[in-house]
Write a protein that holds these residues in place. Sequence first.
Motif, PDB file in Angstrom:
ATOM      1  N   LYS A   1       0.813  -1.220   0.000  1.00 61.05           N
ATOM      2  CA  LYS A   1       0.000   0.000   0.000  1.00 61.05           C
ATOM      3  C   LYS A   1       0.845   1.268   0.000  1.00 61.05           C
ATOM      4  CE  LYS A   1      -3.894  -2.198   2.382  1.00 61.05           C
ATOM      5  NZ  LYS A   1      -4.666  -2.285   3.651  1.00 61.05           N
ATOM      6  N   ALA A   2       2.145   1.120   0.272  1.00 61.39           N
ATOM      7  CA  ALA A   2       3.022   2.286   0.342  1.00 61.39           C
ATOM      8  C   ALA A   2       3.446   2.800  -1.034  1.00 61.39           C
ATOM      9  CB  ALA A   2       4.273   1.942   1.159  1.00 61.39           C
ATOM     10  N   THR A   3       3.062   2.087  -2.091  1.00 62.21           N
ATOM     11  CA  THR A   3       3.436   2.515  -3.439  1.00 62.21           C
ATOM     12  C   THR A   3       2.319   2.207  -4.426  1.00 62.21           C
ATOM     13  OG1 THR A   3       5.064   2.262  -5.221  1.00 62.21           O
ATOM     14  CG2 THR A   3       4.573   0.296  -3.913  1.00 62.21           C
ATOM     15  N   LYS A   4       2.247   3.008  -5.497  1.00 64.08           N
ATOM     16  CA  LYS A   4       1.307   2.737  -6.581  1.00 64.08           C
ATOM     17  C   LYS A   4       1.956   1.880  -7.659  1.00 64.08           C
ATOM     18  CE  LYS A   4      -1.402   6.960  -5.874  1.00 64.08           C
ATOM     19  NZ  LYS A   4      -1.888   8.225  -6.487  1.00 64.08           N
ATOM     20  N   LEU A   5       3.240   1.624  -7.525  1.00 63.99           N
ATOM     21  CA  LEU A   5       3.965   0.810  -8.492  1.00 63.99           C
ATOM     22  C   LEU A   5       3.715  -0.675  -8.244  1.00 63.99           C
ATOM     23  CD1 LEU A   5       7.405   2.679  -8.498  1.00 63.99           C
ATOM     24  CD2 LEU A   5       5.667   2.719 -10.301  1.00 63.99           C
ATOM     25  N   PRO A   6       3.917  -1.507  -9.258  1.00 65.84           N
ATOM     26  CA  PRO A   6       3.806  -2.959  -9.042  1.00 65.84           C
ATOM     27  C   PRO A   6       4.760  -3.403  -7.938  1.00 65.84           C
ATOM     28  CG  PRO A   6       3.941  -2.460 -11.386  1.00 65.84           C
ATOM     29  CD  PRO A   6       4.227  -1.175 -10.664  1.00 65.84           C
ATOM     30  N   PHE A   7       4.287  -4.274  -7.064  1.00 68.13           N
ATOM     31  CA  PHE A   7       5.083  -4.742  -5.933  1.00 68.13           C
ATOM     32  C   PHE A   7       5.351  -6.236  -6.078  1.00 68.13           C
ATOM     33  CE2 PHE A   7       6.114  -6.086  -1.671  1.00 68.13           C
ATOM     34  CZ  PHE A   7       6.801  -5.007  -1.127  1.00 68.13           C
ATOM     35  N   ILE A   8       6.618  -6.601  -5.915  1.00 71.72           N
ATOM     36  CA  ILE A   8       7.055  -7.984  -6.116  1.00 71.72           C
ATOM     37  C   ILE A   8       7.665  -8.511  -4.824  1.00 71.72           C
ATOM     38  CG2 ILE A   8       8.540  -9.497  -7.494  1.00 71.72           C
ATOM     39  CD1 ILE A   8       8.677  -7.079  -9.530  1.00 71.72           C
ATOM     40  N   VAL A   9       7.292  -9.709  -4.444  1.00 66.13           N
ATOM     41  CA  VAL A   9       7.907 -10.363  -3.292  1.00 66.13           C
ATOM     42  C   VAL A   9       8.894 -11.405  -3.815  1.00 66.13           C
ATOM     43  CG1 VAL A   9       7.544 -11.655  -1.166  1.00 66.13           C
ATOM     44  CG2 VAL A   9       5.822 -10.004  -1.937  1.00 66.13           C
ATOM     45  N   LYS A  10      10.149 -11.185  -3.555  1.00 65.91           N
ATOM     46  CA  LYS A  10      11.200 -12.080  -4.054  1.00 65.91           C
ATOM     47  C   LYS A  10      11.678 -13.006  -2.933  1.00 65.91           C
ATOM     48  CE  LYS A  10      15.669 -12.071  -6.444  1.00 65.91           C
ATOM     49  NZ  LYS A  10      16.402 -12.906  -5.482  1.00 65.91           N
ATOM     50  N   GLY A  11      11.823 -14.290  -3.280  1.00 65.61           N
ATOM     51  CA  GLY A  11      12.321 -15.239  -2.294  1.00 65.61           C
ATOM     52  C   GLY A  11      11.253 -16.159  -1.752  1.00 65.61           C
ATOM     53  N   ILE A  12      10.301 -16.536  -2.607  1.00 64.51           N
ATOM     54  CA  ILE A  12       9.207 -17.427  -2.214  1.00 64.51           C
ATOM     55  C   ILE A  12       9.554 -18.859  -2.632  1.00 64.51           C
ATOM     56  CG2 ILE A  12       6.787 -18.011  -2.609  1.00 64.51           C
ATOM     57  CD1 ILE A  12       7.141 -15.519  -0.906  1.00 64.51           C
ATOM     58  N   MET A  13       9.383 -19.805  -1.703  1.00 68.94           N
ATOM     59  CA  MET A  13       9.730 -21.197  -1.995  1.00 68.94           C
ATOM     60  C   MET A  13       8.645 -22.194  -1.574  1.00 68.94           C
ATOM     61  SD  MET A  13      12.707 -21.677  -3.560  1.00 68.94           S
ATOM     62  CE  MET A  13      13.350 -23.289  -3.056  1.00 68.94           C
ATOM     63  N   THR A  14       7.507 -21.700  -1.065  1.00 64.17           N
ATOM     64  CA  THR A  14       6.431 -22.611  -0.653  1.00 64.17           C
ATOM     65  C   THR A  14       5.085 -22.072  -1.132  1.00 64.17           C
ATOM     66  OG1 THR A  14       6.073 -21.487   1.478  1.00 64.17           O
ATOM     67  CG2 THR A  14       7.705 -23.285   1.429  1.00 64.17           C
ATOM     68  N   VAL A  15       4.145 -22.972  -1.313  1.00 65.17           N
ATOM     69  CA  VAL A  15       2.820 -22.582  -1.789  1.00 65.17           C
ATOM     70  C   VAL A  15       2.120 -21.658  -0.812  1.00 65.17           C
ATOM     71  CG1 VAL A  15       0.508 -23.438  -2.372  1.00 65.17           C
ATOM     72  CG2 VAL A  15       2.527 -24.662  -3.185  1.00 65.17           C
ATOM     73  N   ASP A  16       2.210 -21.963   0.484  1.00 63.77           N
ATOM     74  CA  ASP A  16       1.487 -21.149   1.462  1.00 63.77           C
ATOM     75  C   ASP A  16       1.996 -19.710   1.476  1.00 63.77           C
ATOM     76  OD1 ASP A  16       3.899 -22.169   2.630  1.00 63.77           O
ATOM     77  OD2 ASP A  16       3.165 -21.632   4.619  1.00 63.77           O
ATOM     78  N   GLU A  17       3.306 -19.523   1.342  1.00 66.66           N
ATOM     79  CA  GLU A  17       3.826 -18.148   1.344  1.00 66.66           C
ATOM     80  C   GLU A  17       3.546 -17.443   0.017  1.00 66.66           C
ATOM     81  OE1 GLU A  17       7.794 -17.732   2.934  1.00 66.66           O
ATOM     82  OE2 GLU A  17       6.975 -18.020   4.962  1.00 66.66           O
ATOM     83  N   ALA A  18       3.457 -18.199  -1.072  1.00 70.16           N
ATOM     84  CA  ALA A  18       3.064 -17.598  -2.347  1.00 70.16           C
ATOM     85  C   ALA A  18       1.637 -17.064  -2.248  1.00 70.16           C
ATOM     86  CB  ALA A  18       3.171 -18.638  -3.466  1.00 70.16           C
ATOM     87  N   ILE A  19       0.770 -17.835  -1.613  1.00 69.51           N
ATOM     88  CA  ILE A  19      -0.617 -17.403  -1.416  1.00 69.51           C
ATOM     89  C   ILE A  19      -0.669 -16.172  -0.509  1.00 69.51           C
ATOM     90  CG2 ILE A  19      -2.832 -18.061  -0.385  1.00 69.51           C
ATOM     91  CD1 ILE A  19      -2.228 -20.942  -1.297  1.00 69.51           C
ATOM     92  N   MET A  20       0.135 -16.185   0.561  1.00 65.50           N
ATOM     93  CA  MET A  20       0.175 -15.029   1.462  1.00 65.50           C
ATOM     94  C   MET A  20       0.594 -13.765   0.723  1.00 65.50           C
ATOM     95  SD  MET A  20       1.890 -16.687   4.892  1.00 65.50           S
ATOM     96  CE  MET A  20       2.233 -15.061   5.581  1.00 65.50           C
ATOM     97  N   ALA A  21       1.606 -13.876  -0.142  1.00 61.42           N
ATOM     98  CA  ALA A  21       2.081 -12.714  -0.897  1.00 61.42           C
ATOM     99  C   ALA A  21       0.970 -12.181  -1.798  1.00 61.42           C
ATOM    100  CB  ALA A  21       3.312 -13.091  -1.718  1.00 61.42           C
TER     101      ALA A  21
END
Length: 336
Positions: A202-222
């Motif tokens: 929410k701190a930016t209007k730009l696309p936000f990417i979460v790098k360093g995901i290795m499990t399904v549950d954390e991918a869903i959280m992101a």
Amino acid sequence: MDVKTIRESAREKMKGFCRLCNTCDGRACAGEVPGMGGAGTGAAFMENLRALASVKLHMRTLHDAKNPDLTVELFGQTLQAPIMGAPITGASYNGGGAISELEMVTAIVQGSAEAGLIGWGGDGADPTMYHSGLEAIQKTGKGLTCIKPRSQAAIIERIEEAEKAGVTAISVDVDGAGLVTMALKGQPVGPKTKEELAELVKATKLPFIVKGIMTVDEAIMAAEAGAQAIVVSNHGGRILDHTPGAATVLPEIAHELQGKIKIFADGGVRNGTDVLKYLALGADAVLVGRPIMQAAFGGGTEAVKTVMEKYKAELHQAMIVTGCRTIKDITPEILY
């Protein structure tokens, strides 16, 4: 400038820091962190390559995919292929310091752009690392930036700086929470909760990417936190020993989230066929790291462009002999 010349130049400039092995698989540099190696035994670094090598392809030559189209649209940018220059820092303590941080990241960002692709800037213990990336992106006119998982306030401050520099998208490499180099330099980093991720999105209007995901549950959280993309990555095996390779976990993550958010992957990419494999396993685009760092040392912007052009040509050829007319045709069906 050819790849052989680039490698010979890089080997000389990185002497004592990177061996420029014929097969860059992390065996020779295992445990060299800080440095070019993987954490502990180097097993996670090696596993990235082993996992990719275990993926086999169906060869098909009775079709009309004679001149494949590699182009993709990504965050408002048209790329000549779904390949990106990964965020890399540490030219001095990892690479030996024959070139400066600014020279390295400029080569990565500008060289990627000149190849019709896009590069990332990174973050590190020395503030000049992050700002060098922003400077390179500002000069190039496009590029993504990646911020270490610092305090919320510190990340938001860097997001604001990135927006002023005109970056294409913003990322936080949450896997950087375990970086030895950050700890050694007294830079506090750590894991993020889903709520903290949502605050950053929410701190930016730009696309936000979460790098360093290795499990399904954390991918869903992101995704639930509002991220527009994730990078499936074990940070090159430099954070935690004995993790699976990115290619091993990518299919189950893609099965859950493909089409809902963008899915990128990195780790162990050494040629254009590796790019094809990651795309077939479910990635929308692929990051190339170590080879372009070596190229930056070996010949700057021109060398990075040369290596990226090589990857594009190899991907083009691999698409021909697997029967893929466009990037959308690269599906699990081409896998053996």
